[in-house]
Motif scaffolding. Structure first.
Motif, PDB file in Angstrom:
ATOM      1  N   ARG A  47       0.851  -1.186   0.000  1.00  0.00           N
ATOM      2  CA  ARG A  47       0.000   0.000   0.000  1.00  0.00           C
ATOM      3  C   ARG A  47       0.884   1.231   0.000  1.00  0.00           C
ATOM      4  O   ARG A  47       2.046   1.175   0.378  1.00  0.00           O
ATOM      5  CB  ARG A  47      -0.911   0.045   1.248  1.00  0.00           C
ATOM      6  N   HIS A  48       0.294   2.356  -0.386  1.00  0.00           N
ATOM      7  CA  HIS A  48       1.066   3.594  -0.377  1.00  0.00           C
ATOM      8  C   HIS A  48       1.349   4.043   1.058  1.00  0.00           C
ATOM      9  O   HIS A  48       2.335   4.693   1.334  1.00  0.00           O
ATOM     10  CB  HIS A  48       0.315   4.697  -1.134  1.00  0.00           C
ATOM     11  N   GLN A  49       0.443   3.685   1.984  1.00  0.00           N
ATOM     12  CA  GLN A  49       0.601   4.136   3.359  1.00  0.00           C
ATOM     13  C   GLN A  49       0.234   3.002   4.306  1.00  0.00           C
ATOM     14  O   GLN A  49      -0.814   2.385   4.178  1.00  0.00           O
ATOM     15  CB  GLN A  49      -0.299   5.346   3.644  1.00  0.00           C
ATOM     16  N   VAL A  50       1.107   2.712   5.259  1.00  0.00           N
ATOM     17  CA  VAL A  50       0.813   1.735   6.302  1.00  0.00           C
ATOM     18  C   VAL A  50       0.018   2.454   7.394  1.00  0.00           C
ATOM     19  O   VAL A  50       0.451   3.489   7.901  1.00  0.00           O
ATOM     20  CB  VAL A  50       2.105   1.140   6.887  1.00  0.00           C
ATOM     21  N   LEU A  51      -1.143   1.915   7.756  1.00  0.00           N
ATOM     22  CA  LEU A  51      -1.952   2.550   8.791  1.00  0.00           C
ATOM     23  C   LEU A  51      -1.185   2.593  10.110  1.00  0.00           C
ATOM     24  O   LEU A  51      -0.416   1.681  10.428  1.00  0.00           O
ATOM     25  CB  LEU A  51      -3.260   1.790   8.972  1.00  0.00           C
ATOM     26  N   PRO A  52      -1.389   3.642  10.902  1.00  0.00           N
ATOM     27  CA  PRO A  52      -0.646   3.781  12.156  1.00  0.00           C
ATOM     28  C   PRO A  52      -0.788   2.582  13.089  1.00  0.00           C
ATOM     29  O   PRO A  52       0.154   2.256  13.814  1.00  0.00           O
ATOM     30  CB  PRO A  52      -1.253   5.049  12.773  1.00  0.00           C
ATOM     31  N   LYS A  53      -1.940   1.905  13.097  1.00  0.00           N
ATOM     32  CA  LYS A  53      -2.117   0.760  14.001  1.00  0.00           C
ATOM     33  C   LYS A  53      -1.142  -0.367  13.647  1.00  0.00           C
ATOM     34  O   LYS A  53      -0.586  -1.027  14.539  1.00  0.00           O
ATOM     35  CB  LYS A  53      -3.562   0.258  13.966  1.00  0.00           C
ATOM     36  N   LEU A  54      -0.926  -0.599  12.351  1.00  0.00           N
ATOM     37  CA  LEU A  54       0.010  -1.635  11.937  1.00  0.00           C
ATOM     38  C   LEU A  54       1.448  -1.186  12.154  1.00  0.00           C
ATOM     39  O   LEU A  54       2.293  -1.973  12.589  1.00  0.00           O
ATOM     40  CB  LEU A  54      -0.224  -2.007  10.469  1.00  0.00           C
ATOM     41  N   ARG A  55       1.731   0.076  11.862  1.00  0.00           N
ATOM     42  CA  ARG A  55       3.078   0.604  12.096  1.00  0.00           C
ATOM     43  C   ARG A  55       3.424   0.508  13.582  1.00  0.00           C
ATOM     44  O   ARG A  55       4.550   0.154  13.951  1.00  0.00           O
ATOM     45  CB  ARG A  55       3.149   2.064  11.607  1.00  0.00           C
ATOM     46  N   ALA A  56       2.456   0.803  14.444  1.00  0.00           N
ATOM     47  CA  ALA A  56       2.695   0.724  15.889  1.00  0.00           C
ATOM     48  C   ALA A  56       3.032  -0.706  16.302  1.00  0.00           C
ATOM     49  O   ALA A  56       3.932  -0.928  17.129  1.00  0.00           O
ATOM     50  CB  ALA A  56       1.464   1.213  16.653  1.00  0.00           C
ATOM     51  N   ASP A 112       6.627  -1.598  15.077  1.00  0.00           N
ATOM     52  CA  ASP A 112       7.641  -0.939  15.902  1.00  0.00           C
ATOM     53  C   ASP A 112       7.720  -1.575  17.282  1.00  0.00           C
ATOM     54  O   ASP A 112       8.808  -1.744  17.844  1.00  0.00           O
ATOM     55  CB  ASP A 112       7.339   0.552  16.022  1.00  0.00           C
ATOM     56  N   HIS A 113       6.563  -1.950  17.832  1.00  0.00           N
ATOM     57  CA  HIS A 113       6.549  -2.498  19.184  1.00  0.00           C
ATOM     58  C   HIS A 113       7.201  -3.874  19.226  1.00  0.00           C
ATOM     59  O   HIS A 113       8.017  -4.157  20.119  1.00  0.00           O
ATOM     60  CB  HIS A 113       5.115  -2.595  19.703  1.00  0.00           C
ATOM     61  N   ILE A 114       6.864  -4.729  18.283  1.00  0.00           N
ATOM     62  CA  ILE A 114       7.429  -6.078  18.301  1.00  0.00           C
ATOM     63  C   ILE A 114       8.933  -6.041  18.027  1.00  0.00           C
ATOM     64  O   ILE A 114       9.699  -6.845  18.572  1.00  0.00           O
ATOM     65  CB  ILE A 114       6.690  -6.995  17.288  1.00  0.00           C
ATOM     66  N   ARG A 115       9.364  -5.086  17.223  1.00  0.00           N
ATOM     67  CA  ARG A 115      10.803  -4.930  16.996  1.00  0.00           C
ATOM     68  C   ARG A 115      11.496  -4.437  18.265  1.00  0.00           C
ATOM     69  O   ARG A 115      12.601  -4.877  18.599  1.00  0.00           O
ATOM     70  CB  ARG A 115      11.054  -3.946  15.854  1.00  0.00           C
ATOM     71  N   SER A 116      10.850  -3.522  18.980  1.00  0.00           N
ATOM     72  CA  SER A 116      11.454  -2.977  20.199  1.00  0.00           C
ATOM     73  C   SER A 116      11.568  -4.039  21.290  1.00  0.00           C
ATOM     74  O   SER A 116      12.416  -3.945  22.178  1.00  0.00           O
ATOM     75  CB  SER A 116      10.633  -1.797  20.723  1.00  0.00           C
ATOM     76  N   GLN A 117      10.710  -5.071  21.206  1.00  0.00           N
ATOM     77  CA  GLN A 117      10.750  -6.150  22.191  1.00  0.00           C
ATOM     78  C   GLN A 117      11.834  -7.166  21.880  1.00  0.00           C
ATOM     79  O   GLN A 117      12.092  -8.066  22.669  1.00  0.00           O
ATOM     80  CB  GLN A 117       9.396  -6.857  22.249  1.00  0.00           C
ATOM     81  N   GLY A 118      12.444  -7.069  20.692  1.00  0.00           N
ATOM     82  CA  GLY A 118      13.556  -7.940  20.358  1.00  0.00           C
ATOM     83  C   GLY A 118      13.174  -9.235  19.704  1.00  0.00           C
ATOM     84  O   GLY A 118      14.002 -10.122  19.505  1.00  0.00           O
TER      85      GLY A 118
END
Length: 318
Positions: free
Chosen positions: A284-293, A296-302
């Motif tokens: 998609r041209h834009q990832v909705l903020p809920k999916l982006r969140a 980012d969260h799962i990446r921050s958890q390692g």
């Protein structure tokens, strides 16, 4: 019959102008409200009346009133237009902040190793998001089934999807319980598997997956046999722990059982490497903020590495 390849315009043209004039009973005040000229308002109303096929206003030099058709149109159009505006605001809000229902299709093995440790922290960090996790081994059509994203092994994701890495590559390990291995000779070569009970995985397309190995630079697929065929890795892992046979599973889900001695690894010199686990979604041209969140969260958890560390810490304090 000739097909019309153009989108029909005009279904809502002039409605906002009509509602503004109807509220103010004045063309000039409506023009000020909508930041256009009075002539533009008049033209919009004339076009709307022509399209509907009925006069909507009674105009005199001193006042503006609604005809019966105008009264009925106003009564039905005003709440409908307000709902449309409200819907636009909701959609705009979801495009600007993490909110709404986030539906994920994930394989069962991913839930305890990757998602379970971070679900609570995600829900606390983003209270406006409703997280729905559908655990299934099926490769679903994300768009058709109403999912925002899926999580799968990298080699199972279609090329037209956007893939976001969640874990590093990991080996596919062959494991067996000590009880099982006391009854059989330990396999030292891939060919030795023909003498063993091998627990197998049925793919979502209906085929039974061969066991994959590497020998030097060569990839090898071994056709094995055994007493159990399952549709997910946790079932195979559980059966191997109980001594039903050998299983080939992703190393992250086998690590706890290997570390506490319930399983032993075999044929490690021939272990094939999986590309790892990815989150994927339609381009998609834009990832909705809920999916982006969520990403980012799962990446921050390692990811899976952090999940294993937390599991070891819990076991150490048990």
């Amino acid at each position: 019959m000739k097909q019309n390849f153009t989108v029909r315009h005009g279904a809502l043209d002039g409605v906002e102008a009509f509602l503004s004039v109807a509220r103010h009973r004045n063309f000039r005040k409506a023009a000020v409200e909508l930041s256009v000229t009075p002539s533009a308002i008049s033209q919009a109303i004339r076009t709307l009346e022509a399209r509907i096929g009925a006069a909507l206003f009674i105009r005199t030099t001193r006042s503006v009133g609604l005809t019966e058709a105008g009264e009925r149109f106003f009564a039905r159009a005003r709440p409908a237009f307000e709902e449309l505006i409200a819907a636009s605001e909701i959609a705009r809000g979801m495009g600007q902040r993490p909110a709404g229902l986030l539906r994920l299709s994930v394989p069962p093995a991913v839930v305890p190793t990757l998602l379970e440790p971070m679900i609570a922290s995600f829900c606390q960090a983003y209270p406006e998001i409703e997280l729905e996790i559908v655990a299934s081994g099926e490769l679903v059509d994300l768009a058709a089934e109403g999912f925002d994203a899926g999580i799968r092994l990298g080699d199972l994701i279609a090329a037209d999807m956007v893939a976001v890495r969640l874990t590093p590559p990991f080996p596919m390990v062959v494991v067996g319980s000590p009880a099982y291995l006391r009854q059989r000779s330990v396999p030292e070569r891939i060919e030795d598997l023909r003498h063993h009970a091998c627990l197998r995985l049925r793919r979502s397309n209906g085929s039974v997956a061969p066991w994959r190995f590497t020998k030097g630079n060569k990839a090898i697929e071994a056709i094995v046999t055994g007493p159990l065929i399952a549709h997910d890795y946790p079932t195979l892992l559980g059966a191997a722990i109980q001594g039903a046979g050998l299983a080939q599973v992703p190393s992250p889900i086998a690590c706890p059982a290997i570390e506490d001695g319930r399983l032993e690894t075999l044929l490690t010199a021939f272990a094939a490497t999986s590309p790892g686990v990815f989150l994927y979604y339609p381009e998609r041209h834009q990832v909705l903020p809920k999916l982006r969140a969520f990403i980012d969260h799962i990446r921050s958890q390692g990811g899976a590495d952090a999940s294993r560390k937390r599991s070891r810490a819990r076991q150490a304090h048990a």
